[in-house]
Write an enzyme that holds these catalytic residues in place. Structure first.
Site, PDB file in Angstrom:
ATOM      1  N   LEU A   1      48.157  38.435 -95.493  1.00  0.00           N
ATOM      2  CA  LEU A   1      47.685  37.079 -95.772  1.00  0.00           C
ATOM      3  C   LEU A   1      48.702  36.069 -95.252  1.00  0.00           C
ATOM      4  CD1 LEU A   1      46.316  37.515 -99.422  1.00  0.00           C
ATOM      5  CD2 LEU A   1      45.107  37.764 -97.237  1.00  0.00           C
TER       6      LEU A   1
ATOM      7  N   GLY B   1      52.695  43.862-101.870  1.00  0.00           N
ATOM      8  CA  GLY B   1      52.784  42.416-101.708  1.00  0.00           C
ATOM      9  C   GLY B   1      51.429  41.813-101.394  1.00  0.00           C
ATOM     10  N   ASP B   2      51.337  41.099-100.284  1.00  0.00           N
ATOM     11  CA  ASP B   2      50.063  40.508 -99.863  1.00  0.00           C
ATOM     12  C   ASP B   2      49.496  41.259 -98.663  1.00  0.00           C
ATOM     13  OD1 ASP B   2      52.119  39.672 -98.200  1.00  0.00           O
ATOM     14  OD2 ASP B   2      51.193  37.757 -97.746  1.00  0.00           O
ATOM     15  N   GLU B   3      49.803  42.548 -98.577  1.00  0.00           N
ATOM     16  CA  GLU B   3      49.309  43.383 -97.484  1.00  0.00           C
ATOM     17  C   GLU B   3      48.239  44.346 -97.991  1.00  0.00           C
ATOM     18  OE1 GLU B   3      53.342  43.654 -94.728  1.00  0.00           O
ATOM     19  OE2 GLU B   3      52.930  45.221 -96.209  1.00  0.00           O
TER      20      GLU B   3
END
Length: 352
Positions: A224, A265-267
């Protein structure tokens, strides 16, 4: 000269016979089992192990009746009645019985015996004896424990009926707990998506299936864009809710055979089996990009994020999960460098 040749042959034969006797004696002396030779129910020879087991010096046993190593005359007569027909028929005697040491103490033995010539008992019998006291004691202890257990079971039947009901409830509770533990071990706690371990397992399965059927598997690595500024500005709670909303959108895009995973995380990673071509994989990534780019409304905040997506394909870009994930990750970083919010298909040149 002929007489000398005969003399040498006799001497040579005696030497050979003497050597054989020495070898046989060495075997008897070093055997870990007691070995005796009897004739007319009297000791004719015994090895050191037999003497050690029974507490009799070998020279004191020779000539004595074999009954002296039995607990009683009755025990001796009982064995004789069993052993006689067996040995006389040429079979091997194999029995377990208690025997007596010189000091009067009893111990358990396994006795093997065979007649030298079943047709002529006067030629004697060879017996091999093994001390099995420890095994017998263990068996008896086990039997006593079993009997004690049976007694306690009978005494507590009524209690166990109630305990069984409680145990059933505990088992059900434990099963639910184990299911929860397995779920938590394989899923991301925040989003409920499969975690990295489960995703890699499913990816390996998809690769194996594609290998069998000459198919393709696509791996989409999603990051993201500018998630950290949102997290820093609005706090971790809003950031977590945004990740959950992203996971929900990704779920809606999946086919039954697909897997979406929070990588960290944002992955996020998507595993897409049964891909027809690289073009189909890119089109799928573009649909993901369009869905994730729509605004999010979280706690009165209108938030926008865009995804950078890297794609790798089996078999073109790798033969195992680790390599395919690495290639997709590389392609995703190239999407970032290309200005974010775009899709990049892995190319080997990206690693140079």
């Amino acid at each position: 000269m002929y007489i000398d040749t005969i003399h040498d042959a006799i001497i040579g034969g005696e030497d050979e016979l003497r050597q054989q006797l020495l070898e046989y004696q060495a075997i008897l002396d070093n055997a870990s089992l007691g070995i005796i030779f009897t004739r007319d129910r009297r000791f004719r020879h015994c090895n050191p192990r037999f003497s050690e087991m029974y507490g009799w010096p070998g020279n004191e046993l020779i000539g004595q009746s074999t009954s002296i190593v039995y607990p009683s005359e009755q025990a001796f007569a009982a064995l004789s009645s069993i052993a006689g027909p067996i040995l006389g028929s040429g079979q091997r005697l194999d029995t377990e019985l208690q025997m007596k040491r010189r000091d009067g103490s009893l111990f358990w033995c396994r006795m093997l015996g065979r007649a030298i010539d079943p047709s002529d008992h006067r030629k004697g019998t060879i017996f091999i004896v093994e001390d099995i006291t420890e095994r017998k004691n263990a068996e008896q202890a086990l039997l006593r424990a079993h009997e004690e257990l049976e007694r306690r079971v009978q005494e507590r039947t009524a209690e166990l009926a109630m305990a069984n009901a409680r145990l059933h409830a505990e088992i059900q509770e434990r099963k639910l707990a184990e299911q929860q533990i397995r779920y938590l071990a394989q899923h991301d706690a925040l989003t409920g998506l499969p975690n990295r371990r489960l995703m890699e397992d499913r990816l390996e399965q998809a690769i194996e299936m594609a290998r069998r059927h000459q198919g393709r598997v696509a791996v989409l690595f999603i990051d993201l864009d500018r998630f950290k500024p949102i997290n820093d500005k609005h706090g971790h709670r809003v950031g977590d809710l945004l990740l959950q909303a992203t996971a929900a959108r990704l779920r809606k895009l999946l086919r039954a055979v697909d897997t979406v995973s929070r990588f960290g995380g944002d992955e996020f990673i998507l595993v897409l089996p049964e891909m027809q071509s690289a073009t189909a994989a890119v089109e799928a990534a573009q649909r993901v990009q369009g869905a994730l780019a729509q605004p999010y409304f979280i706690e009165d905040h209108a938030l926008s994020v865009t995804p950078s997506i890297g794609i790798s394909l089996f078999p073109e870009h790798g033969q195992d999960a680790s390599l395919l994930i690495g290639c997709a990750d590389t392609a995703m970083y190239h999407a970032k460098k290309a200005g974010r919010a775009n899709v990049q298909l892995f190319d080997p040149a990206m690693k140079t």
